[in-house]
Enzyme design. Sequence first.
Site, PDB file in Angstrom:
ATOM      1  CB  SER A  46      -8.957  17.229   3.977  1.00  0.00           C
ATOM      2  OG  SER A  46      -8.120  17.197   2.712  1.00  0.00           O
ATOM      3  N   GLY A  84      -2.543   9.455  -5.072  1.00  0.00           N
ATOM      4  CA  GLY A  84      -2.095   8.158  -5.846  1.00  0.00           C
ATOM      5  C   GLY A  84      -1.116   8.064  -6.988  1.00  0.00           C
ATOM      6  N   GLY A 132       2.131   8.316  -6.919  1.00  0.00           N
ATOM      7  CA  GLY A 132       3.611   7.925  -6.445  1.00  0.00           C
ATOM      8  C   GLY A 132       4.437   9.189  -6.139  1.00  0.00           C
ATOM      9  CG  LEU A 133       4.454  12.591  -7.812  1.00  0.00           C
ATOM     10  CD1 LEU A 133       3.780  13.612  -8.736  1.00  0.00           C
ATOM     11  CD2 LEU A 133       5.697  12.110  -8.478  1.00  0.00           C
ATOM     12  CB  SER A 144       0.768   9.243   2.319  1.00  0.00           C
ATOM     13  OG  SER A 144       1.846   8.644   1.514  1.00  0.00           O
ATOM     14  CD  GLU A 191       2.823   6.124   4.697  1.00  0.00           C
ATOM     15  OE1 GLU A 191       3.265   5.641   3.832  1.00  0.00           O
ATOM     16  OE2 GLU A 191       3.122   7.412   4.762  1.00  0.00           O
ATOM     17  CG  ASP A 206       7.382   8.134   0.399  1.00  0.00           C
ATOM     18  OD1 ASP A 206       8.428   7.870  -0.403  1.00  0.00           O
ATOM     19  OD2 ASP A 206       6.649   7.194   0.586  1.00  0.00           O
ATOM     20  CE1 TYR A 212       6.179   0.126  -0.794  1.00  0.00           C
ATOM     21  CE2 TYR A 212       6.159  -1.035   1.247  1.00  0.00           C
ATOM     22  CZ  TYR A 212       6.518  -0.266   0.446  1.00  0.00           C
ATOM     23  OH  TYR A 212       7.744   0.381   0.870  1.00  0.00           O
TER      24      TYR A 212
END
Length: 401
Positions: free
Chosen positions: A80, A139, A141-142, A145, A181, A193, A245
Amino acid sequence: MTSYKWIESRTPDALAADATALFNAEFGTAPTGVWAAPGRVNVIGEHVDYAGGVCIPFALPLQIAAAVTPREDTKVVAASQKTDGTVARAEVDLKDIRPGGDIGWLGYVAGTVWAAHESGALENLTGLNIALVSDVPLGSGLSSSAALECSVAVAAYELDHGQGPDDAARHQLADAAMRAENDIVGASTGGLDQTASLFGAEGKALVIDFDSHTHRLVNFDIADQDLVLLIADTNAPHELNDGQYASRRGVIDDVQNALGSLRHLSEEQIAAWAHENGKDATLYAKRTGHVLHETARTLQAADALEAGDFDTFRRFMADSHASLRDDLEVTTPELDSAAEAAGTLGARMTGGGFGGAVIALIAKARVGDTVAAIASAAEEKGFAEPTFYIATPGDGARRLV
Ligand code: GLA
């Protein structure tokens, strides 16, 4: 003069070319194909997907591309490219993956392949060589993952079946990505998501109902009204597997385990149960109140969207932020500052919270002023410099090359 930057994204062709080049450099051959999946923005319906609620996200043009070739063995070898240009490379044997076992970021990648095989969505346990390049900020929030999981999921599916996933298979892949996840990465997230990343479509938002497990595409015609959706990434990073969370979700699950889906419960029923069972009544009322009000609000927001009534829609967005700030308590000073600077209507945090991004549905003519107001508020308070992006609905996960 306050400085700020815009988030940059590559065209699908450029992203595919970069993924192919990385694959060549890492594995010494050309990949079999390149698949991509988008990040998402959630316009309204936050922290309700794990409680039978309703969400209205759309897929972003910001994507992760996965160049992939099947292997003879059962290993997943993934490389990656990081934002600084260096490459992280890791491998795991699919046969060694177990729920609860920690395999770091490979949990998103190999975990999804493993879960898709476990559920029967993939027939063969086939190893993969994978090269990943990303335009989705981490990181923020879009949902980088979900983009990671879903790009690999559609690649593995097509390599296994000889054709891309239809809608039924996409549902299976969304479930597999969510399981990866939850069980492998250890983040107790819901399905928002992955559904957005797999089912998004250009020009459309998705109205997803997590009670009936259905979704529909609705036009997101903001350009006709001279509106834009501005994203302000506060660059205050968030992680969803750090306990915060899970603690919010824990309260909701506690109620749901006893009484069933929050979708079919009233505030009075929950209050009576909390009282009888010695729970912290105030805390439980706030947390579950957010879910009940946000779901009701999002159902009405869907009607407003379909009627093209954006004044009402923007009011609901502001109410959503207030509820996430005051009742669920998942915002941060950075998120509250950005939402406030963006104006009283149409601005709210998006995603899991505890950092990440704010969105603002505003008149196109107000973009410059809004960006300047958010950036200078951050500067005054000593927060990180935000980055900005104008979001339009893009396509869901698919093959690029
Ligand atoms: C994260 C999770 C989603 C959802 C949102 C909040 O993005 O991954 O499942 O719960 O937070 O709406």
